[in-house]
Design a protein around this motif. Structure first.
Motif, PDB file in Angstrom:
ATOM      1  N   THR A 125      -6.000   1.316   7.241  1.00  0.00           N
ATOM      2  CA  THR A 125      -5.058   2.096   6.426  1.00  0.00           C
ATOM      3  C   THR A 125      -5.489   2.125   4.969  1.00  0.00           C
ATOM      4  OG1 THR A 125      -3.249   1.482   7.920  1.00  0.00           O
ATOM      5  CG2 THR A 125      -2.643   2.325   5.748  1.00  0.00           C
ATOM      6  N   TYR A 126      -5.906   0.982   4.464  1.00  0.00           N
ATOM      7  CA  TYR A 126      -6.351   0.885   3.066  1.00  0.00           C
ATOM      8  C   TYR A 126      -7.523   1.823   2.795  1.00  0.00           C
ATOM      9  CZ  TYR A 126      -9.175  -1.039  -0.746  1.00  0.00           C
ATOM     10  OH  TYR A 126      -9.956  -1.178  -1.870  1.00  0.00           O
ATOM     11  N   VAL A 127      -8.483   1.868   3.716  1.00  0.00           N
ATOM     12  CA  VAL A 127      -9.667   2.722   3.520  1.00  0.00           C
ATOM     13  C   VAL A 127      -9.258   4.179   3.339  1.00  0.00           C
ATOM     14  CG1 VAL A 127     -11.714   3.658   4.658  1.00  0.00           C
ATOM     15  CG2 VAL A 127     -11.272   1.200   4.724  1.00  0.00           C
ATOM     16  N   PHE A 128      -8.333   4.645   4.168  1.00  0.00           N
ATOM     17  CA  PHE A 128      -7.958   6.057   4.088  1.00  0.00           C
ATOM     18  C   PHE A 128      -6.998   6.329   2.937  1.00  0.00           C
ATOM     19  CE2 PHE A 128      -9.333   5.526   8.538  1.00  0.00           C
ATOM     20  CZ  PHE A 128     -10.416   6.388   8.478  1.00  0.00           C
ATOM     21  N   VAL A 129      -6.273   5.306   2.490  1.00  0.00           N
ATOM     22  CA  VAL A 129      -5.481   5.458   1.262  1.00  0.00           C
ATOM     23  C   VAL A 129      -6.407   5.614   0.058  1.00  0.00           C
ATOM     24  CG1 VAL A 129      -3.953   4.227  -0.328  1.00  0.00           C
ATOM     25  CG2 VAL A 129      -3.400   4.321   2.096  1.00  0.00           C
ATOM     26  N   VAL A 130      -7.487   4.833   0.029  1.00  0.00           N
ATOM     27  CA  VAL A 130      -8.468   4.968  -1.045  1.00  0.00           C
ATOM     28  C   VAL A 130      -9.062   6.373  -1.038  1.00  0.00           C
ATOM     29  CG1 VAL A 130     -10.706   4.159  -1.911  1.00  0.00           C
ATOM     30  CG2 VAL A 130      -9.005   2.508  -1.126  1.00  0.00           C
ATOM     31  N   ASP A 186      -6.562   8.772  -2.437  1.00  0.00           N
ATOM     32  CA  ASP A 186      -6.418   8.603  -3.885  1.00  0.00           C
ATOM     33  C   ASP A 186      -7.590   9.234  -4.634  1.00  0.00           C
ATOM     34  OD1 ASP A 186      -5.709   7.747  -6.419  1.00  0.00           O
ATOM     35  OD2 ASP A 186      -6.540   5.745  -6.136  1.00  0.00           O
ATOM     36  N   MET A 187      -8.797   8.967  -4.172  1.00  0.00           N
ATOM     37  CA  MET A 187      -9.988   9.427  -4.888  1.00  0.00           C
ATOM     38  C   MET A 187     -10.415  10.847  -4.505  1.00  0.00           C
ATOM     39  SD  MET A 187     -12.382   6.035  -4.997  1.00  0.00           S
ATOM     40  CE  MET A 187     -11.895   4.642  -6.014  1.00  0.00           C
ATOM     41  N   ASN A 188      -9.977  11.303  -3.320  1.00  0.00           N
ATOM     42  CA  ASN A 188     -10.366  12.626  -2.830  1.00  0.00           C
ATOM     43  C   ASN A 188     -11.887  12.797  -2.877  1.00  0.00           C
ATOM     44  OD1 ASN A 188      -9.919  15.152  -1.751  1.00  0.00           O
ATOM     45  ND2 ASN A 188      -9.674  16.136  -3.741  1.00  0.00           N
ATOM     46  N   ASP A 189     -12.561  11.754  -2.388  1.00  0.00           N
ATOM     47  CA  ASP A 189     -14.018  11.716  -2.455  1.00  0.00           C
ATOM     48  C   ASP A 189     -14.560  11.509  -1.042  1.00  0.00           C
ATOM     49  OD1 ASP A 189     -16.671  11.388  -2.998  1.00  0.00           O
ATOM     50  OD2 ASP A 189     -16.425   9.757  -4.437  1.00  0.00           O
ATOM     51  N   ALA A 190     -15.425  12.433  -0.615  1.00  0.00           N
ATOM     52  CA  ALA A 190     -15.992  12.347   0.731  1.00  0.00           C
ATOM     53  C   ALA A 190     -16.844  11.106   0.918  1.00  0.00           C
ATOM     54  CB  ALA A 190     -16.824  13.595   1.029  1.00  0.00           C
ATOM     55  N   ILE A 222       0.837  -1.205   0.000  1.00  0.00           N
ATOM     56  CA  ILE A 222       0.000   0.000   0.000  1.00  0.00           C
ATOM     57  C   ILE A 222       0.871   1.254   0.000  1.00  0.00           C
ATOM     58  CG2 ILE A 222      -1.702   1.320   1.322  1.00  0.00           C
ATOM     59  CD1 ILE A 222      -2.800  -1.330   2.353  1.00  0.00           C
ATOM     60  N   LEU A 223       1.943   1.258   0.800  1.00  0.00           N
ATOM     61  CA  LEU A 223       2.839   2.412   0.845  1.00  0.00           C
ATOM     62  C   LEU A 223       3.551   2.622  -0.489  1.00  0.00           C
ATOM     63  CD1 LEU A 223       4.423   1.943   4.397  1.00  0.00           C
ATOM     64  CD2 LEU A 223       2.597   3.509   3.719  1.00  0.00           C
ATOM     65  N   ILE A 224       3.936   1.525  -1.135  1.00  0.00           N
ATOM     66  CA  ILE A 224       4.608   1.640  -2.435  1.00  0.00           C
ATOM     67  C   ILE A 224       3.648   2.172  -3.490  1.00  0.00           C
ATOM     68  CG2 ILE A 224       5.639   0.290  -4.303  1.00  0.00           C
ATOM     69  CD1 ILE A 224       6.989  -1.412  -2.180  1.00  0.00           C
ATOM     70  N   ILE A 225       2.399   1.731  -3.418  1.00  0.00           N
ATOM     71  CA  ILE A 225       1.380   2.251  -4.336  1.00  0.00           C
ATOM     72  C   ILE A 225       1.248   3.763  -4.159  1.00  0.00           C
ATOM     73  CG2 ILE A 225      -1.108   2.333  -4.702  1.00  0.00           C
ATOM     74  CD1 ILE A 225       0.131   0.073  -6.169  1.00  0.00           C
ATOM     75  N   LEU A 226       1.282   4.224  -2.913  1.00  0.00           N
ATOM     76  CA  LEU A 226       1.245   5.666  -2.647  1.00  0.00           C
ATOM     77  C   LEU A 226       2.441   6.358  -3.288  1.00  0.00           C
ATOM     78  CD1 LEU A 226       0.140   5.954   1.094  1.00  0.00           C
ATOM     79  CD2 LEU A 226      -1.024   6.927  -0.882  1.00  0.00           C
TER      80      LEU A 226
END
Length: 374
Positions: A209-214, A217-221, A163-167
């Protein structure tokens, strides 16, 4: 280990006070010895030593990589893998629950390092995330074959690394949206298969962590609203459907705790307005509404589940105290002088302490009543 020592002290005190007889005390002590994990301070130090040893192997090989013939490099990596996995299996067959896992962990770290070093040696092209996925797959296969809890944890930790590498790769691909949940689902199955209770905590934290990375990424409320709803659902399910959740998961209190944590983090993001288009009102209005929601959630957590769920209980105390202090510092801190500020802060902290003491008494009484009813 420390927990079992504490339990034994309580058993001795109960026996001395005449609350239990000698036979019951002996049975309780034997049950504590039988059910404790044995992975105490010595096990933690052994795992830390394995991580450091794995890092040393990686550093040593990397530092002298160019000076070694290719065949020597490959043989060295395979040798460490063989010693780790086969040696660990041998130790496990002898009943060793610590050093067998240590050898497994060294092998898992070496496997990841070997992927990177061989890719560098043969100039293989590709993204770092692809190499990490191969590392995860190999670790999961090893965890299944060896039924190792430490390898399950290593697979989950490597998923978090993915997940961190994807970021770091700036979300070039959206594959992670379905791949990470799949990896966590497989990890959950492996945790159940290997009876790795500790791995479930790593899975829960990685999922949060995954939920908040999503969301990042999407910047969607919408992602945050879904996270808040899911966290609330987990918390309320444990509160009102405790027996059913425990029957199906065997982990109801922990699920409620992590659900409550996700709800609080989401409300915190709303409060500090990490994005501009969540509410149509002003930023100060956002902060007030979110502050009220956080305080209400903390009080609700204490009232509904605090008497039986320590995780929710202390998280509620922490969140309530921090939020009250933040609001006080935000409002009165700019209106009064330094001495008056510290005076008000001290009084406020004492009032919070009194609140916690009174709540503890009520919750303990409620716990005793619930146990008596049972």
């Amino acid at each position: 280990m420390a927990f079992s020592i504490g339990i034994k002290k309580h058993i001795a005190r109960w026996q001395q006070a005449g609350l239990i007889d000698e036979v019951t005390a002996d049975l309780l002590r034997k049950d504590v010895e039988k059910t404790r994990s044995g992975f105490g301070l010595g096990g933690i130090l052994a795992v830390l030593g394995a991580v450091l040893l794995g890092a040393a192997i990686i550093s040593l090989v990397a530092a002298n990589w160019e000076a070694m013939p290719r065949l020597v490099r490959v043989v060295m990596i395979i040798s460490v893998l063989w010693i780790g996995f086969v040696g660990g299996a041998w130790r496990a067959s002898l009943g060793d629950k610590i050093f067998s896992q240590v050898l497994y962990l060294i092998a898992a770290i070496t496997f990841g390092a070997g992927i990177a070093l061989i890719g560098q040696m043969y100039h293989l092209s590709g993204e770092a995330s692809d190499a990490v996925l191969l590392w995860i797959a190999g670790t999961m296969i090893a965890a299944f074959c060896l039924r190792s809890g430490v390898l399950v944890i290593a697979a989950v930790a490597t998923t978090a690394l993915y997940i961190l590498i994807i970021l770091d790769e700036n979300m070039k691909s959206q594959t992670y949206l379905w791949l990470v949940p799949l990896l966590l689902f497989i990890s959950a199955g492996l945790a159940w298969y290997a009876k790795a209770g500790l791995a479930r905590h790593f899975i829960a934290l990685t999922a949060i962590t995954y939920v908040f990375v999503v969301w990042a990424d999407m910047n969607d409320a919408t992602v945050l609203w879904i996270a808040a709803a899911a966290g609330s659902a987990l918390f309320l399910a444990d509160t009102f459907l405790t027996n059913m959740v425990e029957r199906f998961s065997g982990w109801s209190k922990a699920l409620a705790g992590y659900g409550f944590l996700m709800l609080i983090i989401t409300l915190g993001l709303f409060q500090f307005d990490f994005f501009d288009n969540i509410f149509s009102s002003t930023t100060k209005g956002n902060e007030v509404v979110s502050a009220v929601a956080i305080l209400a959630s903390a009080i609700g957590g204490l009232t509904l589940s605090g008497y039986r769920n320590l995780a929710v209980r202390w998280l509620s105390y922490t969140v309530f105290s921090l939020e009250v202090l933040y609001l006080a510092f935000k409002t009165i801190g700019t209106l009064i002088g330094t001495a008056s500020f510290f005076l008000c802060a001290g009084v406020l902290v004492l009032l919070l302490a009194a609140f916690v003491v009174r709540m503890e008494r009520r919750l303990q009484a409620k716990t005793a009543a619930a146990q008596g009813a049972a």
